[in-house]
Scaffold this active site. Structure first.
Site, short mmCIF file in Angstrom:
data_model
loop_
_atom_site.label_atom_id
_atom_site.label_comp_id
_atom_site.label_asym_id
_atom_site.label_seq_id
_atom_site.Cartn_x
_atom_site.Cartn_y
_atom_site.Cartn_z
N LYS A 386 7.92 -0.32 1.62
CA LYS A 386 7.28 -0.19 0.30
C LYS A 386 8.28 0.44 -0.65
O LYS A 386 8.99 1.40 -0.30
CB LYS A 386 6.02 0.67 0.43
CG LYS A 386 5.22 0.82 -0.87
CD LYS A 386 3.95 1.63 -0.60
CE LYS A 386 3.12 1.82 -1.85
NZ LYS A 386 1.87 2.56 -1.58
N SER A 458 -1.95 -0.04 -3.52
CA SER A 458 -0.54 -0.01 -3.93
C SER A 458 0.40 -0.48 -2.84
O SER A 458 1.54 -0.85 -3.12
CB SER A 458 -0.16 1.41 -4.38
OG SER A 458 -0.19 2.32 -3.31
N SER A 482 -4.59 3.15 -0.12
CA SER A 482 -3.51 2.18 -0.31
C SER A 482 -3.01 1.56 0.99
O SER A 482 -2.17 0.66 0.95
CB SER A 482 -2.34 2.84 -1.05
OG SER A 482 -2.70 3.07 -2.39
#
Length: 769
Positions: A386, A458, A482
């Site tokens: 990420k 996210s 998330s």
């Protein structure tokens, strides 16, 4: 003619005012009336330069220079903001408000004191008095500075011609002018005389001019409006002005100094708070270094002919292919880089391809293996990070337009751990802008199972890429949903581990007490392998711990009692029961009714502390979704430190109640219930999201479609018991194949075009109390 009208108007005013202009009471009686009115609540006081004399038994008031007194029941006073306040001299009121010292003679202000005690019960009287005083002051200002001869001549002429008041004793204009001037002097004395007053150890400093009192009250009123945003508008005007003065002289210099020291750089990568959250339930801290898991080998695995089949193999299966030299790491890296480039235009899930680094690491893995060195099950396995996790020489954009060219030469702890395990980084994957939802500066990430949906959460890139077979596994993060939301939407297995189990150095910080890193994988066994590689004490992350997890591959699930909530997927319950697990109905009871608000306070205030400069410099105006962080962080600006700590105390109460109620080894329930997401993150509970099936999408094309809505559930365990949740998930997946299904990204059909606007929008997260 003008002065004639003035004369009539003026003496009419005198007639109306005569009941209020009696000075019959002596000075001491008037003084007592004011003291009683203040004690009774009819009068209030305002001022500035308040000091605390400390001793509650001290009853003799020090010298006080200025005090403003006004009727407290201001709602009935139409001219409150300009008229209903006065200054008096010669009065000293003790702390008890019952003892008064003598007042000097000649105090012309006492005429109004006689009326103060009855004002709150006589609104019309107070209105008239206020109106008259306003008119007197206006008249005095209008005429006091005119040339006396002109005024005398003109007023004498007008008065002599007047037939309206033939009996008026003021026949001479000079006398009239003198009276007007006298009334102006009376008003000036209201605003310049002094009263020695001390109430509850408070005093007021001198006023420099007669306009200071109205100015102070206006300032106090404005500040009180601000205090309403903090639910702190209960202070009287003296205390409000004291707060303002103290904030300017004491608080603000400290605030600015601290901000300069630690908040000039956004992202919370440096200077972490020493206040550390520990979710440990045991009174005794875990001792000893955690031992590694005993990973099973995927024996008998053969390399598939089709690259598509290779792409959807598990980490353990791919690791076996590499170990047996049926495929090289370099070849495997090429397969996944090709898939990333192929599907990213549709899914918008990749920020940066780390192709050069990937081939370098892959070649190193192959070289080590040729030398007889095998680093473990992740040796040579490609993966993605990420894009809030920093890698030197590559952009770490945080998904934000503001930071899209940012390069952080920091080697994140989790990246170090994976590199030492032999894993190969192939891409930096999409994070929602500043780790909020799935909107980023390059677009919005879609769900491979249904491209009309966005991935939500996210950790959008890690979920979508893992689901579409673009990478074998990825590392995402969760502060509030998330991991759980995008894993559920995209149909992958993902673990939100116990808080503190994975170090966060080099990772953009939202909240030091909520942020967690976790893996997105094909199955639960892969999640266990990844957790084993990345867990441990990070020396630069104060909240990280070396948690002695049990081995999930060695858990005897027949000795476990597992609860299931009303919204649990019953297929999971029945499968586990068939494998010998004792399953019982369960309800998570707690009395704290502000769970969602506690999470918002905690997350948003912490986030603002890490992005203070970003907001102050107006960069929030460039944010990709204006209804998200910009709005939440503006609200966070008016959460007081007191209320933030009260939220943490309420969080502590919640943790204790959940601990006392958690009387099973684990429980099964919906993984995306927002209240439960908040509880899990506030308490630090681990949860693994497990795919449990599919259902038809709403409003499918008339000719049919392979797009599906994924169904899933969560298996929750107490803190530090991630191995229990992992073991139960592995047991369930050993009997089902939902996690092995592939999304229709290559077979959308003629009616499965990508819409510009999704038919299934995801609502933004909102604060719920």
């Amino acid at each position: 003619m003008g002065m004639k009208i003035f004369s009539v108007f003026f003496f009419a005013l005198l007639f109306l005012a005569s009941p209020f202009l009696q000075v019959a009471r002596c000075q001491s009686e008037a003084e007592a009336d004011v003291a009683e009115a203040v004690e009774r609540g009819d009068l209030g006081i305002v001022g500035e330069d308040v000091q605390d004399f400390g001793d509650p038994n001290y009853s003799s008031a020090p010298e006080v220079k200025t005090v403003c007194v006004f009727p407290k029941n201001s709602a009935k006073c139409p001219f409150y903001s300009e008229l209903c306040r006065f200054q008096f001299s010669g009065m000293t009121v003790s702390r008890s408000l019952k003892r008064q010292s003598p007042t000097p003679a000649g105090n012309t202000a006492t005429w109004f004191l006689d009326k103060c005690r009855n004002m709150s019960s006589r609104p019309s009287t107070r209105f008239m008095a206020s109106l008259l005083l306003l008119l007197f002051y206006s008249l005095a200002d209008s005429f006091a500075d005119l040339p006396s001869q002109f005024q005398a001549q003109q007023e004498l002429t007008d008065i002599n011609k007047s037939t309206i008041l033939p009996t008026c004793p003021c026949r001479r204009a000079a006398t009239l002018l003198e009276m007007v001037k006298n009334y102006k002097k009376i008003w000036d004395m209201f605003c310049q005389k002094v009263m020695d007053l001390m109430i509850h150890s408070r005093s007021l400093a001198p006023s420099k001019n007669g306009n200071e009192c109205p100015k102070n009250i206006t300032e106090a009123s404005q500040i009180r409006h601000g205090l309403t945003l903090l639910d702190a508008d209960f202070f009287n005007d003296i205390k409000v002005l004291e707060i303002a003065k103290g904030a300017k002289e004491f608080n603000i210099p400290i605030i600015r100094t601290n901000r300069k020291l630690v908040a000039s750089i956004n992202g919370g990568l440096h200077n972490p708070s020493p206040l550390v959250f520990n979710p440990e339930w045991s009174k005794e801290q875990s001792q000893g270094k955690a031992s590694r898991f005993n990973h099973p080998s995927a024996s008998g695995i053969q390399r598939p002919i089709n690259e598509e089949d290779i792409a959807f193999m598990s980490v353990l299966e791919l690791g076996e292919l590499i170990k047996k030299k049926q495929i090289t790491s370099e070849e495997l890296t090429g397969i996944f880089l090709k898939r990333l480039r192929r599907y990213n235009p549709v899914l918008e899930s990749v920020v940066t391809y780390t192709e050069d680094l990937a081939y370098q690491q892959a070649k190193e893995a192959d070289k080590l293996l040729s030398q007889g060195v095998h680093l473990g099950p992740l040796h040579g396995i490609p993966y993605g990070l990420k894009d809030i996790i920093s890698v030197p020489l590559y952009k770490t954009t945080w998904g934000s337009t503001t930071f899209k060219n940012q390069v952080l030469n920091i080697e994140a702890w989790v990246y170090k751990r994976l590199k030492s395990a032999g894993a190969v980084l192939v891409a930096k994957l999409v994070t929602g802008s500043l780790a909020y939802d799935d909107i980023w500066f390059g677009g919005r990430t879609r769900n491979p199972w249904n491209i009309e949906e966005f991935s939500t959460g996210s950790s959008a890139g890690p979920a979508a890429c893992t689901s579409a077979g673009m990478i074998p596994f990825a590392i995402g993060s969760e502060t509030a949903g998330s991991i759980t939301y995008p894993a559920s939407r995209c149909g992958v297995t993902a673990l939100r581990p116990t808080f503190g189990s994975v170090g966060r150095t080099g990772v953009m910080s939202l909240s030091e007490s909520l942020d967690k890193l976790g893996p997105f994988c094909r199955n639960a066994a892969d999640c266990a392998v990844i957790l084993d590689a990345i867990r441990g004490k990070d020396p630069d992350d104060l909240s990280s711990r070396d948690i002695p997890f049990g081995d999930p591959f060695s858990v005897d699930i027949t000795k476990l009692t597992v609860g299931y909530l009303d919204d649990a997927d019953m297929e999971v319950v029945h499968v586990l029961e068939s494998k010998g697990v004792k399953v019982v109905p369960f309800k998570l009871n707690y009395t704290v009714d502000s769970v969602q608000g506690i999470l918002n306070f905690t997350m948003d205030v912490d986030m603002l502390a890490h992005f203070d400069e970003w907001q102050r410099s107006g960069k929030d105006d460039d944010y990709e979704a204006q209804d998200q962080w910009p709005v939440e962080l503006r609200l966070a600006r008016v959460v007081s430190a007191v209320d933030y700590l009260q939220a943490q105390r309420a969080r502590g109460k919640l943790i204790q109640e959940v601990k006392e109620n958690f009387n099973v080894d684990a429980f099964i329930g919906n993984a995306t219930d927002w209240e439960r997401v908040c509880i899990g993150n506030l308490v630090g509970l681990p949860v693994i999201v497990v795919p449990t099936g599919f259902k038809n999408i709403p409003n499918p094309p008339p000719t049919g479609t392979r797009r599906r809505t994924t169904v899933n559930t969560g298996i929750y365990a107490p803190p530090n018991h991630d191995h229990i949740a992992l073991a139960l998930a592995m047991a369930y997946q050993s009997a089902t194949n939902h996690h092995k299904q592939r999304p229709p990204i290559d077979d959308l059909g003629p009616n499965d075009t990508i819409p510009n606007h999704p038919t299934v929008p995801t609502p933004p997260r909102r604060l719920h109390m």
